[in-house]
Design a protein around this motif. Structure first.
Motif, PDB file in Angstrom:
ATOM      1  N   PRO A  80     -24.061   6.428   2.855  1.00 37.14           N
ATOM      2  CA  PRO A  80     -23.521   5.837   1.632  1.00 37.14           C
ATOM      3  C   PRO A  80     -23.187   4.357   1.785  1.00 37.14           C
ATOM      4  CG  PRO A  80     -21.864   7.201   2.694  1.00 37.14           C
ATOM      5  CD  PRO A  80     -23.136   7.373   3.470  1.00 37.14           C
ATOM      6  N   CYS A  81     -23.256   3.647   0.665  1.00 38.19           N
ATOM      7  CA  CYS A  81     -22.840   2.247   0.628  1.00 38.19           C
ATOM      8  C   CYS A  81     -21.317   2.203   0.660  1.00 38.19           C
ATOM      9  CB  CYS A  81     -23.359   1.597  -0.661  1.00 38.19           C
ATOM     10  SG  CYS A  81     -22.690  -0.045  -0.962  1.00 38.19           S
ATOM     11  N   ILE A  82     -20.767   1.577   1.692  1.00 37.10           N
ATOM     12  CA  ILE A  82     -19.317   1.382   1.813  1.00 37.10           C
ATOM     13  C   ILE A  82     -19.144  -0.022   2.380  1.00 37.10           C
ATOM     14  CG2 ILE A  82     -17.146   2.224   2.795  1.00 37.10           C
ATOM     15  CD1 ILE A  82     -18.666   4.881   3.424  1.00 37.10           C
ATOM     16  N   VAL A  83     -18.815  -0.982   1.525  1.00 39.22           N
ATOM     17  CA  VAL A  83     -18.745  -2.384   1.929  1.00 39.22           C
ATOM     18  C   VAL A  83     -17.382  -2.952   1.544  1.00 39.22           C
ATOM     19  CG1 VAL A  83     -19.793  -4.661   1.676  1.00 39.22           C
ATOM     20  CG2 VAL A  83     -21.227  -2.626   1.555  1.00 39.22           C
ATOM     21  N   ALA A  84     -16.654  -3.466   2.511  1.00 38.76           N
ATOM     22  CA  ALA A  84     -15.324  -4.024   2.246  1.00 38.76           C
ATOM     23  C   ALA A  84     -15.381  -5.540   2.104  1.00 38.76           C
ATOM     24  CB  ALA A  84     -14.367  -3.663   3.377  1.00 38.76           C
ATOM     25  N   LEU A  85     -14.710  -6.026   1.077  1.00 37.63           N
ATOM     26  CA  LEU A  85     -14.598  -7.459   0.822  1.00 37.63           C
ATOM     27  C   LEU A  85     -13.125  -7.838   0.888  1.00 37.63           C
ATOM     28  CD1 LEU A  85     -16.911  -7.424  -2.294  1.00 37.63           C
ATOM     29  CD2 LEU A  85     -17.550  -8.123   0.006  1.00 37.63           C
ATOM     30  N   PRO A  86     -12.758  -8.813   1.698  1.00 38.66           N
ATOM     31  CA  PRO A  86     -11.344  -9.201   1.786  1.00 38.66           C
ATOM     32  C   PRO A  86     -10.892  -9.900   0.505  1.00 38.66           C
ATOM     33  CG  PRO A  86     -12.695 -10.686   3.090  1.00 38.66           C
ATOM     34  CD  PRO A  86     -13.606  -9.595   2.593  1.00 38.66           C
ATOM     35  N   VAL A  87      -9.651  -9.674   0.140  1.00 39.30           N
ATOM     36  CA  VAL A  87      -9.058 -10.349  -1.014  1.00 39.30           C
ATOM     37  C   VAL A  87      -8.400 -11.617  -0.488  1.00 39.30           C
ATOM     38  CG1 VAL A  87      -7.324 -10.200  -2.839  1.00 39.30           C
ATOM     39  CG2 VAL A  87      -8.717  -8.185  -2.243  1.00 39.30           C
ATOM     40  N   ALA A  88      -8.996 -12.754  -0.805  1.00 36.46           N
ATOM     41  CA  ALA A  88      -8.488 -14.037  -0.303  1.00 36.46           C
ATOM     42  C   ALA A  88      -7.180 -14.429  -0.977  1.00 36.46           C
ATOM     43  CB  ALA A  88      -9.537 -15.135  -0.504  1.00 36.46           C
ATOM     44  N   ARG A  89      -7.065 -14.131  -2.262  1.00 34.94           N
ATOM     45  CA  ARG A  89      -5.862 -14.465  -3.011  1.00 34.94           C
ATOM     46  C   ARG A  89      -5.674 -13.442  -4.105  1.00 34.94           C
ATOM     47  NH1 ARG A  89      -5.389 -20.789  -4.120  1.00 34.94           N
ATOM     48  NH2 ARG A  89      -3.403 -19.995  -4.809  1.00 34.94           N
ATOM     49  N   GLY A  90      -4.455 -13.317  -4.584  1.00 33.63           N
ATOM     50  CA  GLY A  90      -4.182 -12.404  -5.685  1.00 33.63           C
ATOM     51  C   GLY A  90      -2.728 -12.491  -6.092  1.00 33.63           C
ATOM     52  N   ASP A  91      -2.413 -11.862  -7.197  1.00 32.29           N
ATOM     53  CA  ASP A  91      -1.040 -11.809  -7.660  1.00 32.29           C
ATOM     54  C   ASP A  91      -0.190 -11.097  -6.611  1.00 32.29           C
ATOM     55  OD1 ASP A  91       0.962 -11.907 -10.034  1.00 32.29           O
ATOM     56  OD2 ASP A  91       0.999  -9.814  -9.330  1.00 32.29           O
ATOM     57  N   ALA A  92       0.901 -11.715  -6.211  1.00 32.08           N
ATOM     58  CA  ALA A  92       1.741 -11.180  -5.134  1.00 32.08           C
ATOM     59  C   ALA A  92       2.253  -9.782  -5.456  1.00 32.08           C
ATOM     60  CB  ALA A  92       2.900 -12.129  -4.847  1.00 32.08           C
ATOM     61  N   ASP A  93       2.673  -9.541  -6.692  1.00 30.28           N
ATOM     62  CA  ASP A  93       3.178  -8.216  -7.061  1.00 30.28           C
ATOM     63  C   ASP A  93       2.072  -7.165  -7.004  1.00 30.28           C
ATOM     64  OD1 ASP A  93       5.720  -9.240  -7.446  1.00 30.28           O
ATOM     65  OD2 ASP A  93       5.470  -9.454  -9.613  1.00 30.28           O
ATOM     66  N   PHE A  94       0.875  -7.529  -7.436  1.00 34.77           N
ATOM     67  CA  PHE A  94      -0.244  -6.586  -7.400  1.00 34.77           C
ATOM     68  C   PHE A  94      -0.628  -6.254  -5.955  1.00 34.77           C
ATOM     69  CE2 PHE A  94      -4.764  -5.471  -7.432  1.00 34.77           C
ATOM     70  CZ  PHE A  94      -4.747  -4.423  -8.339  1.00 34.77           C
ATOM     71  N   LEU A  95      -0.684  -7.259  -5.103  1.00 32.97           N
ATOM     72  CA  LEU A  95      -1.023  -7.024  -3.699  1.00 32.97           C
ATOM     73  C   LEU A  95       0.049  -6.178  -3.017  1.00 32.97           C
ATOM     74  CD1 LEU A  95      -2.485 -10.514  -2.724  1.00 32.97           C
ATOM     75  CD2 LEU A  95      -3.724  -8.449  -3.422  1.00 32.97           C
ATOM     76  N   ALA A  96       1.312  -6.406  -3.372  1.00 29.92           N
ATOM     77  CA  ALA A  96       2.404  -5.588  -2.816  1.00 29.92           C
ATOM     78  C   ALA A  96       2.256  -4.140  -3.275  1.00 29.92           C
ATOM     79  CB  ALA A  96       3.751  -6.155  -3.234  1.00 29.92           C
ATOM     80  N   TRP A  97       1.842  -3.934  -4.529  1.00 27.88           N
ATOM     81  CA  TRP A  97       1.637  -2.587  -5.043  1.00 27.88           C
ATOM     82  C   TRP A  97       0.544  -1.857  -4.256  1.00 27.88           C
ATOM     83  CZ3 TRP A  97      -2.884  -0.938  -7.605  1.00 27.88           C
ATOM     84  CH2 TRP A  97      -2.832   0.374  -8.078  1.00 27.88           C
ATOM     85  N   ILE A  98      -0.527  -2.555  -3.888  1.00 26.95           N
ATOM     86  CA  ILE A  98      -1.579  -1.933  -3.075  1.00 26.95           C
ATOM     87  C   ILE A  98      -0.990  -1.443  -1.761  1.00 26.95           C
ATOM     88  CG2 ILE A  98      -3.699  -2.366  -1.752  1.00 26.95           C
ATOM     89  CD1 ILE A  98      -4.573  -4.257  -4.016  1.00 26.95           C
ATOM     90  N   THR A  99      -0.207  -2.297  -1.108  1.00 27.12           N
ATOM     91  CA  THR A  99       0.414  -1.912   0.161  1.00 27.12           C
ATOM     92  C   THR A  99       1.368  -0.740  -0.025  1.00 27.12           C
ATOM     93  OG1 THR A  99       0.187  -4.141   1.032  1.00 27.12           O
ATOM     94  CG2 THR A  99       1.830  -2.734   2.094  1.00 27.12           C
ATOM     95  N   GLU A 100       2.222  -0.805  -1.028  1.00 28.07           N
ATOM     96  CA  GLU A 100       3.184   0.288  -1.282  1.00 28.07           C
ATOM     97  C   GLU A 100       2.464   1.599  -1.592  1.00 28.07           C
ATOM     98  OE1 GLU A 100       5.558  -1.229  -4.482  1.00 28.07           O
ATOM     99  OE2 GLU A 100       6.296  -2.881  -3.247  1.00 28.07           O
ATOM    100  N   SER A 101       1.374   1.533  -2.321  1.00 28.18           N
ATOM    101  CA  SER A 101       0.646   2.742  -2.710  1.00 28.18           C
ATOM    102  C   SER A 101      -0.110   3.381  -1.560  1.00 28.18           C
ATOM    103  CB  SER A 101      -0.339   2.413  -3.832  1.00 28.18           C
ATOM    104  OG  SER A 101       0.343   1.993  -4.983  1.00 28.18           O
ATOM    105  N   THR A 102      -0.510   2.587  -0.590  1.00 27.94           N
ATOM    106  CA  THR A 102      -1.279   3.124   0.538  1.00 27.94           C
ATOM    107  C   THR A 102      -0.427   3.340   1.786  1.00 27.94           C
ATOM    108  OG1 THR A 102      -1.992   0.884   1.166  1.00 27.94           O
ATOM    109  CG2 THR A 102      -3.467   2.146  -0.269  1.00 27.94           C
ATOM    110  N   HIS A 103       0.849   2.960   1.722  1.00 26.70           N
ATOM    111  CA  HIS A 103       1.779   3.125   2.837  1.00 26.70           C
ATOM    112  C   HIS A 103       3.090   3.702   2.312  1.00 26.70           C
ATOM    113  CE1 HIS A 103      -1.021   0.035   4.289  1.00 26.70           C
ATOM    114  NE2 HIS A 103      -0.790   0.520   5.487  1.00 26.70           N
ATOM    115  N   PRO A 104       3.096   4.909   1.781  1.00 21.85           N
ATOM    116  CA  PRO A 104       4.309   5.446   1.165  1.00 21.85           C
ATOM    117  C   PRO A 104       5.453   5.676   2.144  1.00 21.85           C
ATOM    118  CG  PRO A 104       2.654   7.149   1.399  1.00 21.85           C
ATOM    119  CD  PRO A 104       1.995   5.842   1.774  1.00 21.85           C
ATOM    120  N   GLU A 105       5.143   5.810   3.410  1.00 19.73           N
ATOM    121  CA  GLU A 105       6.166   6.095   4.411  1.00 19.73           C
ATOM    122  C   GLU A 105       6.943   4.866   4.828  1.00 19.73           C
ATOM    123  OE1 GLU A 105       2.427   4.907   6.390  1.00 19.73           O
ATOM    124  OE2 GLU A 105       2.841   6.398   4.883  1.00 19.73           O
ATOM    125  N   GLU A 106       6.509   3.688   4.434  1.00 17.87           N
ATOM    126  CA  GLU A 106       7.166   2.453   4.884  1.00 17.87           C
ATOM    127  C   GLU A 106       8.172   1.975   3.868  1.00 17.87           C
ATOM    128  OE1 GLU A 106       4.042  -0.296   5.836  1.00 17.87           O
ATOM    129  OE2 GLU A 106       3.159   1.116   7.222  1.00 17.87           O
TER     130      GLU A 106
END
Length: 106
Positions: A80-106
């Motif tokens: 399967p095609c699985i290609v990761a692209l880094p996010v160089a910049r983004g809204d700080a709250d949105f990027l924090a939400w990604i981290t919070e959503s994928t790291h619920p234990e922290e």
């Protein structure tokens, strides 16, 4: 670091099934399943044309290997095609939400 992981599936049902699994397992904060595309590619020496469903997962860099392994386990394609692209910049709250959503234990 946040990543956008671009993938394709053979059908909308397959893309939706994989997307749901990735979000439920906290390997992705969100997955966007898009409209069908036409793909032209070479596979095992043959020119192929097919309709595919692209989908993009939003995740953290440290979740990529587990995400890719899960997609390979659920996917109908041999490679399967699985290609990761880094996010160089983004809204700080949105990027924090990604981290919070994928790291619920922290």
């Amino acid at each position: 670091m946040a990543l956008l992981v671009y993938m394709t599936a053979a059908s909308a049902d397959e893309a939706e099934r994989i997307a749901g699994d990735l979000v439920e397992s906290r390997l992705a904060a969100c997955v966007n399943v898009m409209a069908p595309i036409r793909s032209v590619y070479s596979w095992k020496g043959e020119l192929c044309r097919s309709e595919e469903i692209p989908f993009i997962a939003k995740t953290d860099d440290d979740r990529f290997e587990a995400l890719a392994a899960r997609v390979r386990a659920l996917h109908s394609y041999e490679t399967p095609c699985i290609v990761a692209l880094p996010v160089a910049r983004g809204d700080a709250d949105f990027l924090a939400w990604i981290t919070e959503s994928t790291h619920p234990e922290e």
